[in-house]
Design an enzyme around this catalytic site. Structure first.
Site, PDB file in Angstrom:
ATOM      1  N   TYR A 142      -6.105  14.911 -10.198  1.00  0.00           N
ATOM      2  CA  TYR A 142      -5.024  14.222 -10.904  1.00  0.00           C
ATOM      3  C   TYR A 142      -3.965  15.217 -11.384  1.00  0.00           C
ATOM      4  CZ  TYR A 142      -2.917  10.630 -13.901  1.00  0.00           C
ATOM      5  OH  TYR A 142      -2.061   9.734 -14.488  1.00  0.00           O
ATOM      6  N   ASP A 164       0.877  -1.183   0.000  1.00  0.00           N
ATOM      7  CA  ASP A 164       0.000   0.000   0.000  1.00  0.00           C
ATOM      8  C   ASP A 164       0.907   1.223   0.000  1.00  0.00           C
ATOM      9  OD1 ASP A 164      -1.655   2.151   0.485  1.00  0.00           O
ATOM     10  OD2 ASP A 164      -2.435   1.407   2.393  1.00  0.00           O
ATOM     11  N   THR A 209      -2.670   1.087 -21.731  1.00  0.00           N
ATOM     12  CA  THR A 209      -2.519   0.275 -20.530  1.00  0.00           C
ATOM     13  C   THR A 209      -3.897  -0.002 -19.934  1.00  0.00           C
ATOM     14  OG1 THR A 209      -2.362   2.215 -19.097  1.00  0.00           O
ATOM     15  CG2 THR A 209      -0.280   1.349 -20.007  1.00  0.00           C
TER      16      THR A 209
END
Length: 259
Positions: free
Chosen positions: A156, A63, A193
């Protein structure tokens, strides 16, 4: 072959996409690679694939938002492989977009945690390990969205822009301290991807095939990039071929930001 012989690398987000391509490429060039991801099954499968190809790799569930996890991964990598010379801070998410006025604070914080806090933590623990290993190279994966704005992507954009400048600060600090650690960022365009495919499939503006076509048209080169094309850029920064490169951003975007 052998551009990373004797080197030890950590690649986060290694289970698929850019991370998987990079881990395989670094291993093929002689690095011992610790692959980390939250996807245990896919991450272990990748490490097994690298080993079956005759290279050295291991896997740890990771994580990247947890400082305790970073401390554990770094310590285990040094214990298992004898040091640390390369870190590829690749793990990240591309969340569902919201206008700023509608952005839930929890969504904002989650994106910043995964896409920016993780890079800070990776740099923190890698610098500590690398300065005891004779130096190294940290490669932080940002994005074209760390260079230009995109509506409904404030979280983002902020995270990836933060990665860009965090990289420069880390590079300066390492240089001033004489650690022989270089720190650079890579800024991919849209790459074919699973992460990008997921964004495309969530789109309500057009069908997935139409969206892929539209995204391809945004790149003057006329197509999406491949994970291996980004992996090769990362390999350059990880190797001694880039020995005079630090604090820089390597844009690999098919011309996206050229206009």
């Amino acid at each position: 072959m052998g551009r990373l012989s004797g080197k030890v690398a950590i690649v986060t987000g290694a289970a698929k996409g850019i991370g998987a391509a990079t881990a395989e490429l670094l291993a093929s060039e002689g690095a011992k690679v610790m692959c980390t991801d939250v996807d245990e099954a896919a991450g272990q499968a990748l490490a097994d694939k690298i080993q079956n190809a005759g290279h050295l790799a291991s896997f740890m569930t990771h994580d990247v938002t947890s400082e305790e996890a970073w401390e554990k991964v770094t310590a285990e990598t040094v214990r298992a492989f004898g040091g640390l010379h390369v870190l590829v801070n690749n793990a990240g998410i591309a969340p569902e977009g919201h206008p700023i006025e509608d952005m839930p604070l929890e969504s904002w914080r989650r994106t910043l945690a995964v896409d920016l806090d993780s890079v800070f933590l990776g740099c923190k623990y890698a610098i500590r390990a690398m300065k005891n290993s004779g130096g190294g190279s940290i490669i932080n994966i940002s994005s074209i969205m760390g260079l230009v704005g995109t509506p409904r992507s404030s979280d983002y954009n902020a995270a990836k822009g933060g990665v860009r400048l965090l990289t420069k600060v880390a590079a300066l600090e390492c240089a001033e301290a004489g650690y022989n650690i270089r720190v650079n960022s890579v800024h991919p365009g849209y790459i074919d991807t699973p992460l990008v495919r997921g964004v495309v499939e969530r789109s309500e503006e057009a069908s997935p095939n139409e969206m892929l076509g539209l995204l391809s048209m945004l790149h003057p080169i006329g197509r999406l990039g491949t994970a291996m094309e980004i992996g090769k850029a990362i390999l350059f920064l990880a190797s001694d071929d880039s020995s005079f490169v630090t604090g820089s951003e390597l844009v690999v975007d098919g011309g996206y930001t050229a206009r």
